[in-house]
Every structure is written in C-alpha cells, then in structure tokens.
Enzyme design. Sequence first.
Site, PDB file in Angstrom:
ATOM      1  CB  SER A 112      -0.966  -0.045   1.183  1.00  0.00           C
ATOM      2  OG  SER A 112      -1.901   0.989   1.091  1.00  0.00           O
ATOM      3  CG  ASP A 257      -2.882  -0.481  -2.473  1.00  0.00           C
ATOM      4  OD1 ASP A 257      -2.821   0.677  -2.017  1.00  0.00           O
ATOM      5  OD2 ASP A 257      -3.508  -1.397  -1.908  1.00  0.00           O
ATOM      6  CG  ASP A 259      -6.185   1.220  -0.988  1.00  0.00           C
ATOM      7  OD1 ASP A 259      -5.287   2.097  -0.976  1.00  0.00           O
ATOM      8  OD2 ASP A 259      -6.266   0.326  -0.120  1.00  0.00           O
TER       9      ASP A 259
HETATM   10 MG    MG Z   1      -3.453   1.553  -0.159  1.00  0.00          MG
END
Ligand code: MG
Length: 468
Positions: A112, A257, A259
Amino acid sequence: MKPTILLSHRLAEPPHVVRIFGTNGVRGIINQSMTVDMALDISRSAATILGAGHVAVARDSRMGGEMFSRAIVSGLLSTGCSVIDIGLAPTPTLQFVVPRLGCVGGIMITASHNPGEFSGIKVMGSDGIEVSRDVEDSIENSYFGREFRVAPWDRIGTVESYDSALRQFMDAIKSHIDVQGAQKRRLTVVVDCANSVGSLVTPQLMRELGCKVFSMNGQLDGTFPGRDPEPLPENLTELSRAVVSIGADIGIAHDGDADRATFVDERGQVLWGDQSFALIASRVLARKPGSTLVTPVSSGRLIEDVAKQTGAQIVWTEVGSVVVSHKVKELGADLGGEENGGVFYPPHQPVRDGPMTAAQVVDILAAEGVSLSGLIQKLPKYASAKTKVPVPAEKRDRILGVLLQMTEGQNRITLDGIKLIYDEGWILMRPSGTEPLWRCFAEGKTQKTADKLSQQGVNLIREAAASS
Ligand code: MG
C-alpha cells in the site's frame, strides 16, 4: 543471513501474540521480514481456508512483485486452487473482479502506502473485501500449524491470464458518473500515481471523462523515484507546483496500490482526506433520505455536519478500512469513508477505491461548475492536534481499563480506544499497535480549542499511566 520473521501486532493485543496480519494485510521488508517462503506458505494457508476454486492474483509495481507472485501462484496451485492472473493492477481493480469472476478469493501483492523497501499481501474473500479478522485468525492458525491442503497429483490447479480487468473496472466506474457532463466541463487534471499501478487506470479514466490529463510519476518503478508512495501533503509538493504552473483544475495523487486518492485544488492546496470525503458524502447522502454512512471513530466533525445536513445516520466503527468495508456490506450502507482519503462507494463496490473517488470528484466539479477551492470554502472549518504520549511498555494495554473508569458517564465512544465528545470538539485516545505509546487526536472549532483538548487528553493518558 537468517531471515527475521515479521512480527506485527494488532492494536491493543499483548506484544507476545505473534501475528502475520497487521491492520491491513501482511507487511514486511522485502527479503528480510517479508520472504518468498512466507509468501508461499501464506498462499497455501489462504487457499486452505478460502476453499477450492479460482483465486485471482494481482500486484502493484513494488520490487519483488514477480518473485512473490510466482511463489503465491505456486502455493495456490499446490492446494488444488486454480489461478486467474491479473498481473499489474490497483488493489480495487482486483477487488472488483474477484466476485465477478466467481473466485473464492483474491491475493494482492502490495504494501500500500509503505516505503519502497516494503512489500506485503492482502487476502480478499469471494466478495472482494479483505478477509475479516476471524478468517485471518484461521489463516494464521494454518500458517503457524503448517496445516495446508495438498492436492493429489492429478488435481493440481491451472493458471490463466486475465487481461480485461482494467477495462472492466474503468467501464464500471464510468457507469456511476455523468460522463457527458464531465466531458462538457473539460477539466485539466494532473495525476500523480507514485510510479505505481494507479497509472494503469486513472490517467486513461480521466481522459475518457473528457479531461486534459498531465501525468507525473507515471512510469511503473518499484524504487519509487518520484515520491514516497504515501499521498501525504509533504510528499505532494511537486504535484501542487505542477497544478499551479499548468493552471490545472485539480491534482490527483494515489498511494502505492491506488485504493486512496488525495486531491490538490487549483491553487495548489492539498485537501485533507476528510474534505474530499465530505464533498462526496454531501452528494451521495443527499440522494436518499435516511441514508447510512459508515466511518471510523477517527473521523471528525466535518463528516458529522454533512450527515446532519443530509439527514443521514452515522455508524461508527473501529479504525481500519477492513472493518469499514465489512460494516458497509453488512448494513447495506450508502457510503463509507475515512479521514485519510479512503472512500467506499457501495453501488460500485464496498471497498476503498482511488480511481472511483477521483471520478466522483470530477463528477462533482462538472455538476457544480465551480472550482475545487470554491467547494471546499463552503465546508465548515475545524482545527486538529495530534500528540504521541510515550508510556511504559508494560502499561500500554492496562491504561485503557483505567481510562475507561476515569471517563465513566461522559459522552464517549469506546469502540477503539476512547473518544470523548464535547460541544466544542472531541478527543480520541488510542494505544499504538506496535510501539509503547498512546496517540491523542483532538479537534475543535479553533486551533486553540484543539490544542486545549489535546492537552486534556495527554493529561488523562499520563494520569491513567501513573495509576496503572
Ligand atoms: Mg493503499
């Protein structure tokens, strides 16, 4: 060199409990605390618990991605699971396709927002959401007990590549956006994907929404030469400068990543995550009377104000995106969000999704026809203060009990640490999951109030530590 085992401790659990899963998946330094052997065995354990069927696998641009991917694919195949290889993709892309391909689960290789030397593994269930704590416990039991399902020689799984995931994901996002409206507005957008997988989606998505797109840190590079993968204001100074010098309408930054999405307004100001979350919430929650919004106790007054204005009900959760996702799904909530810029939009999918969040902000700008800073100026302003309070390691977990007694009868939420709520603001006190310290967050209408409340929290923690 003997590799060290990754030890990550969940919040408020005694330090002797050895875990492989932290707040969001397994994380460690590549080839040190996150090794190929671990990746192999975690995938064997995950497949053992997820059950027989297909598992989709994807990775971000971090170093070691191919290495871990091959180990994970091997582990999955040995259990009899078959693999759908998505390749390089954002975490929310993998999460989107897992249920749509009828998979029993998904494995994402990512750390992440962590620095470049880290990698990690997120395990998703058949709904595409990161598995719950209970399932993590079962995977850990299988991992530490070395109890893996082993397929007979003629039932080993097979691998197939799936190259439609990115296209399918972008089309799904566009189905929730007024594409024609966005195309008419013709916004100028600078996208900074931190040399990772957001680059495979967001620049193209923005182009399809009619934006003029400037891309920075767009080439995939696991050494993260452009900036640190965490989209904090201090890592986005170049993006801010680019937005101002190009005369762009917005800047969009993803984490490693993708998100999460962080936004920069046309004046180069980096928005706090709760501001973009509030903008999206004002719109989504106003569509339906009595909507439900799920958010962790760390979220502030701004989101409460939005909920009040739109007549929505807030459901508080513990801190952590996995808990929010599961709560959103369980309640059939209309929206979820975190103060760090994570937005969960269930009509698309009940998980954090950076490209979806970016498209929603573009949609709002197109509909409102004003600048991003203009929209932000209309939101109420709050000031915050954060302090760390070092405590003796052996007392860290005992302090909670004392604080609970000390604040008995006060207006408080005790889901995760203690949040004390006052008319003038609030204080959230939580133990660190890994270090001998407590964190104190405070928010008030003015900086003076926030600082005063923060000091009040620090005093409470110190007093509790003294009598623990
Ligand atoms: Mg993330």
